[in-house]
Design an enzyme around this catalytic site. Structure first.
Site, PDB file in Angstrom:
ATOM      1  N   HIS A 121       0.829  -1.205   0.000  1.00  0.00           N
ATOM      2  CA  HIS A 121       0.000   0.000   0.000  1.00  0.00           C
ATOM      3  C   HIS A 121       0.867   1.261   0.000  1.00  0.00           C
ATOM      4  O   HIS A 121       2.044   1.234   0.360  1.00  0.00           O
ATOM      5  CB  HIS A 121      -0.960  -0.001   1.193  1.00  0.00           C
ATOM      6  CG  HIS A 121      -0.260   0.058   2.521  1.00  0.00           C
ATOM      7  ND1 HIS A 121       0.329   1.205   3.018  1.00  0.00           N
ATOM      8  CD2 HIS A 121      -0.047  -0.900   3.444  1.00  0.00           C
ATOM      9  CE1 HIS A 121       0.859   0.955   4.196  1.00  0.00           C
ATOM     10  NE2 HIS A 121       0.651  -0.323   4.477  1.00  0.00           N
ATOM     11  N   GLU A 178      -1.775  -6.898   8.172  1.00  0.00           N
ATOM     12  CA  GLU A 178      -0.384  -6.766   8.604  1.00  0.00           C
ATOM     13  C   GLU A 178      -0.162  -7.525   9.904  1.00  0.00           C
ATOM     14  O   GLU A 178      -1.105  -7.902  10.601  1.00  0.00           O
ATOM     15  CB  GLU A 178      -0.049  -5.275   8.770  1.00  0.00           C
ATOM     16  CG  GLU A 178       1.368  -4.957   9.250  1.00  0.00           C
ATOM     17  CD  GLU A 178       2.485  -5.432   8.328  1.00  0.00           C
ATOM     18  OE1 GLU A 178       2.653  -6.668   8.189  1.00  0.00           O
ATOM     19  OE2 GLU A 178       3.217  -4.604   7.778  1.00  0.00           O
TER      20      GLU A 178
END
Length: 196
Positions: free
Chosen positions: A9, A79
């Site tokens: 990202h 994550e």
């Protein structure tokens, strides 16, 4: 043969100042949005047949700006859960734990919603994602839009390495990497490539 394309990202305020950003949903900065838009051009020549994206807004927004509109949300792509180190920089942690290194020393439990994960647990999630995705099809690429540490662990597991060896693969925000095969063996085809 298609490839497994890894898209980290774009930049967030926390990634810019190097805060551990696991399960906290921090939005992209203006620069992060620019990085995500630039990925569209980098992906233009690829035949993408499937896209999976982390549930985090920063990953979903990156996929959207990169033109990956048919993305499937996959909770396995979150994550690393940094537990009690969520939102804290490595430098701050080392003030209390000199010499601390995430890949060797792990995290401490955090408050509600942040129990923390070991690198082995992150590796198990990466293995499950790889099993769901399977080998990239011959007719196109599969894109995973996710996070730095998680994608590093996933790369180690793609190569048959222990999860902690993800430490060898530095990965910047708004970059693309490619995992493929050579002579039917897993390889890294490209790594940490910023979009033009």
């Amino acid at each position: 043969m298609g490839e497994l394309i890894l898209a980290r990202h774009g930049e967030t305020e926390w990634s810019r100042v190097r805060r551990h950003t696991g399960l906290t949903d921090v939005p992209l900065t203006a620069h992060g949005e620019e990085q995500a838009r630039a990925l569209r051009g980098a992906l233009k020549g690829r035949h993408v047949v499937r896209t999976l994206v982390s549930p985090a807004e920063r990953a979903r927004r990156t996929a959207e700006l990169a033109g990956l509109s048919a993305a499937e949300t996959d909770p396995g792509l979150w994550e690393w859960d940094y537990g009690g180190y969520e939102g804290i920089t490595s430098a701050e942690i080392r003030k209390e734990r000199p010499g601390w290194f995430l890949w060797d020393d792990g995290v401490i439990p955090g408050g509600a919603g942040h129990p923390g994960e070991t690198v082995e647990q992150v590796g198990e999630r990466a293995d499950a994602v790889l099993a769901r995705v399977g080998p990239p099809p011959a007719d196109g690429d599969v894109v995973l839009v996710a996070h730095g540490h998680f994608l590093r662990v996933l790369t180690a597991r793609w190569l048959g390495l222990e999860p902690a060896l993800g430490r060898l693969f530095a990965l910047g925000t708004g970059t693309l990497s490619a995992l493929g095969t050579e002579h039917d063996r897993p390889v890294v085809s490209a790594w940490n490539v910023p979009a033009p």
